[in-house]
Design a protein around this motif. Structure first.
Motif, short mmCIF file in Angstrom:
data_model
loop_
_atom_site.label_atom_id
_atom_site.label_comp_id
_atom_site.label_asym_id
_atom_site.label_seq_id
_atom_site.Cartn_x
_atom_site.Cartn_y
_atom_site.Cartn_z
N ALA A 17 0.84 -1.21 0.00
CA ALA A 17 0.00 0.00 0.00
C ALA A 17 0.87 1.25 0.00
O ALA A 17 0.57 2.22 -0.71
CB ALA A 17 -0.94 0.00 1.21
N SER A 18 1.94 1.23 0.78
CA SER A 18 2.83 2.39 0.83
C SER A 18 3.58 2.57 -0.48
O SER A 18 3.76 3.69 -0.96
CB SER A 18 3.81 2.27 2.00
N LEU A 19 4.03 1.46 -1.08
CA LEU A 19 4.69 1.53 -2.37
C LEU A 19 3.76 2.15 -3.41
O LEU A 19 4.15 3.07 -4.14
CB LEU A 19 5.14 0.13 -2.82
N ALA A 20 2.53 1.69 -3.46
CA ALA A 20 1.55 2.24 -4.41
C ALA A 20 1.29 3.71 -4.13
O ALA A 20 1.18 4.52 -5.05
CB ALA A 20 0.25 1.44 -4.34
N PHE A 21 1.21 4.11 -2.86
CA PHE A 21 0.95 5.50 -2.50
C PHE A 21 2.07 6.41 -2.98
O PHE A 21 1.82 7.40 -3.67
CB PHE A 21 0.77 5.64 -0.99
N GLY A 37 12.73 -3.57 -0.47
CA GLY A 37 12.69 -2.12 -0.34
C GLY A 37 12.73 -1.36 -1.65
O GLY A 37 13.12 -1.89 -2.69
N THR A 38 12.34 -0.11 -1.57
CA THR A 38 12.36 0.81 -2.69
C THR A 38 12.84 2.15 -2.20
O THR A 38 12.42 2.61 -1.13
CB THR A 38 10.95 0.98 -3.30
N GLU A 48 13.18 6.07 1.59
CA GLU A 48 13.29 4.62 1.49
C GLU A 48 12.15 3.95 2.23
O GLU A 48 11.92 4.23 3.40
CB GLU A 48 14.62 4.15 2.08
N LEU A 49 11.44 3.07 1.54
CA LEU A 49 10.46 2.19 2.16
C LEU A 49 11.12 0.83 2.25
O LEU A 49 11.52 0.26 1.23
CB LEU A 49 9.19 2.07 1.31
N SER A 50 11.25 0.30 3.46
CA SER A 50 11.85 -1.02 3.60
C SER A 50 11.38 -1.66 4.88
O SER A 50 11.05 -0.98 5.86
CB SER A 50 13.38 -0.95 3.58
N GLY A 51 11.35 -2.98 4.88
CA GLY A 51 10.90 -3.72 6.05
C GLY A 51 9.45 -3.43 6.35
O GLY A 51 8.70 -2.92 5.51
N THR A 52 9.04 -3.77 7.56
CA THR A 52 7.69 -3.46 8.02
C THR A 52 7.77 -2.92 9.43
O THR A 52 8.74 -3.16 10.15
CB THR A 52 6.77 -4.70 8.00
N GLY A 53 6.76 -2.17 9.80
CA GLY A 53 6.73 -1.58 11.13
C GLY A 53 5.33 -1.65 11.70
O GLY A 53 4.46 -2.35 11.19
N GLU A 54 5.12 -0.88 12.73
CA GLU A 54 3.85 -0.88 13.43
C GLU A 54 2.82 0.05 12.79
O GLU A 54 1.70 0.12 13.24
CB GLU A 54 4.08 -0.46 14.89
N GLY A 55 3.23 0.82 11.79
CA GLY A 55 2.29 1.71 11.15
C GLY A 55 2.07 3.00 11.90
O GLY A 55 1.05 3.64 11.78
N SER A 56 3.04 3.41 12.67
CA SER A 56 2.93 4.66 13.42
C SER A 56 3.90 5.67 12.84
O SER A 56 5.02 5.34 12.49
CB SER A 56 3.28 4.41 14.89
N ALA A 57 3.45 6.92 12.76
CA ALA A 57 4.32 7.97 12.23
C ALA A 57 5.49 8.23 13.17
O ALA A 57 6.55 8.67 12.73
CB ALA A 57 3.51 9.24 12.00
N GLY A 58 5.34 7.98 14.45
CA GLY A 58 6.43 8.12 15.39
C GLY A 58 7.09 9.49 15.40
O GLY A 58 8.28 9.60 15.59
N MET A 96 -0.58 22.45 2.39
CA MET A 96 -1.65 21.47 2.45
C MET A 96 -1.07 20.26 3.17
O MET A 96 0.05 19.85 2.87
CB MET A 96 -2.11 21.08 1.05
N TRP A 97 -1.79 19.72 4.11
CA TRP A 97 -1.32 18.55 4.85
C TRP A 97 -2.11 17.33 4.44
O TRP A 97 -3.34 17.35 4.41
CB TRP A 97 -1.47 18.78 6.36
N ILE A 98 -1.38 16.25 4.08
CA ILE A 98 -2.00 14.98 3.75
C ILE A 98 -1.34 13.89 4.60
O ILE A 98 -0.41 14.19 5.36
CB ILE A 98 -1.87 14.66 2.23
N ALA A 99 -1.79 12.64 4.45
CA ALA A 99 -1.19 11.53 5.20
C ALA A 99 -0.98 10.35 4.28
O ALA A 99 -1.75 10.13 3.34
CB ALA A 99 -2.07 11.12 6.37
N ASP A 100 0.08 9.58 4.56
CA ASP A 100 0.31 8.35 3.81
C ASP A 100 -0.54 7.23 4.42
O ASP A 100 -1.26 7.48 5.40
CB ASP A 100 1.81 8.03 3.73
N PRO A 101 -0.50 6.01 3.89
CA PRO A 101 -1.36 4.94 4.42
C PRO A 101 -1.15 4.62 5.90
O PRO A 101 -2.05 4.09 6.55
CB PRO A 101 -1.00 3.73 3.54
#
Length: 127
Positions: A17-21, A37-38, A48-58, A96-101
C-alpha cells in the motif's frame, strides 16, 4: 563528521500500500529497488520504504515543496487523506497537509514569489 548522502526511512505496516501510494499516488520517481525495499527520489533527498513496522508515524513527517499547490491538490483529488486543506499560513507559506497509508503526515508546500525563502542572499538590495 562528513555526511555524503541522506534519506528518510519509513517502515510501513503494509509495504504494498505504501509503495503504491508513494509511486502511483504521489508519483515519486524510483531511484533504486532492492529485495524488500524501494528508494524514491525526494527532491534533493531520498525516501526509502523497507521492512515493516507498526504503522505509526512516530513523530516523523515529510515536507515536500511543490511548484503549484493548487495543481498538486487537484492532481491528488480524493486519492489521499487530507489532514488540512490548502491555505496560506501565518508564516507566509502555502501549505496542504495529507497523510500516507500509515498516517505519516506530509506537508505539501508552495513558496510564494515574495516570501523571504526566495530571497537571494547573495544580492545586496540596499545598494
Amino acid at each position: 563528521m562528513e555526511v555524503l548522502s541522506s534519506r528518510v526511512l519509513i517502515r510501513p505496516s503494509d509495504p504494498e500500500a505504501s509503495l503504491a501510494f508513494y509511486r502511483d499516488t504521489l508519483g515519486l520517481a524510483i531511484h533504486r529497488t532492492f529485495p524488500g525495499g524501494t528508494v524514491f527520489f525526494l527532491g534533493n533527498g531520498f525516501l526509502e520504504l523497507s521492512g515493516t513496522g507498526e504503522g505509526s508515524a512516530g513523530g516523523v513527517s515529510l515536507w515536500l515543496q511543490v511548484r503549484d499547490l493548487a495543481a498538486a491538490a487537484a492532481d491528488l483529488g480524493d486519492a489521499v487523506t487530507v489532514l488540512r486543506e490548502p491555505r496560506r499560513e501565518p508564516w507566509g507559506l502555502d501549505e496542504m497537509w495529507i497523510a500516507d497509508p500509515d498516517g505519516v503526515p506530509i506537508v505539501l508546500v508552495e513558496i510564494p514569489p515574495d516570501h523571504p525563502l526566495r530571497t537571494d542572499v547573495r544580492i545586496d538590495v540596499s545598494a
